[in-house]
Design a protein around this motif. Structure first.
Motif, short mmCIF file in Angstrom:
data_model
loop_
_atom_site.label_atom_id
_atom_site.label_comp_id
_atom_site.label_asym_id
_atom_site.label_seq_id
_atom_site.Cartn_x
_atom_site.Cartn_y
_atom_site.Cartn_z
N UNK A 1 -41.73 2.30 46.64
CA UNK A 1 -40.68 1.32 46.41
C UNK A 1 -39.31 1.98 46.31
N UNK A 2 -39.26 3.18 45.76
CA UNK A 2 -37.99 3.92 45.73
C UNK A 2 -37.54 4.28 47.15
N UNK A 3 -38.48 4.71 47.98
CA UNK A 3 -38.16 5.02 49.37
C UNK A 3 -37.71 3.76 50.12
N UNK A 4 -38.34 2.63 49.83
CA UNK A 4 -37.95 1.37 50.47
C UNK A 4 -36.52 1.01 50.09
N UNK A 5 -36.17 1.22 48.82
CA UNK A 5 -34.80 0.92 48.37
C UNK A 5 -33.79 1.80 49.08
N UNK A 6 -34.12 3.08 49.22
CA UNK A 6 -33.20 4.01 49.85
C UNK A 6 -33.07 3.76 51.36
N UNK A 7 -34.14 3.35 52.00
CA UNK A 7 -34.15 3.19 53.46
C UNK A 7 -33.63 1.83 53.91
N UNK A 8 -33.44 0.89 52.99
CA UNK A 8 -33.13 -0.48 53.41
C UNK A 8 -31.81 -0.60 54.15
N UNK B 1 -41.66 -4.08 40.41
CA UNK B 1 -41.87 -3.91 41.85
C UNK B 1 -42.32 -5.20 42.51
N UNK B 2 -43.13 -6.02 41.80
CA UNK B 2 -43.62 -7.28 42.36
C UNK B 2 -42.49 -8.21 42.74
N UNK B 3 -41.39 -8.13 42.01
CA UNK B 3 -40.27 -9.03 42.28
C UNK B 3 -39.34 -8.50 43.36
N UNK B 4 -39.67 -7.34 43.95
CA UNK B 4 -38.82 -6.75 44.97
C UNK B 4 -39.33 -7.02 46.39
#
Length: 108
Positions: free
Chosen positions: A22-29, A58-61
């Motif tokens: 989820x951290x990688x998803x936030x950075x890559x968005x 994380x569920x709410x992201x």
């Protein structure tokens, strides 16, 4: 299909990997939104295989219908309506409602 491990340490590792994804998803968005969606997909697969719940933060992201990684103002809309937070995914236009609980006035 890979068999689920019975070792309790694997659940801890799975939670850590989900947090990293989820951290990688936030950075890559910002550069690659489709890559963020892939990270969410991988995190969901890990949680299902190891039978680990994804934490509330994380569920709410991610959208629970199309599994897209959600960023407020970019691909999701957030509204408050009658004690609920209504999140609208702009990818699939589905709405998710989260209850807002307020503490009682007499409780300290």
């Amino acid at each position: 299909m890979k068999e689920r491990s019975r070792n309790p340490a694997t659940k801890k590792i799975a939670r850590e990997r989900i947090a990293v994804l989820f951290e990688q998803a936030r950075l890559a968005f910002s550069g690659h939104p489709e890559l963020s969606n892939r990270y969410v997909e991988l995190a969901r697969k890990i949680s299902m295989r190891q039978r680990v719940r994804i934490d509330r933060e994380f569920r709410r992201q991610f959208c629970h219908h199309c599994y897209a990684f959600l960023v407020p103002g970019r691909n999701m809309r957030v509204r408050v309506h009658r004690g609920n937070v209504v999140v609208t995914c702009r990818s699939c236009n589905r709405k998710m409602r989260y209850r807002v609980v307020r503490p009682h006035a007499g409780t300290t």
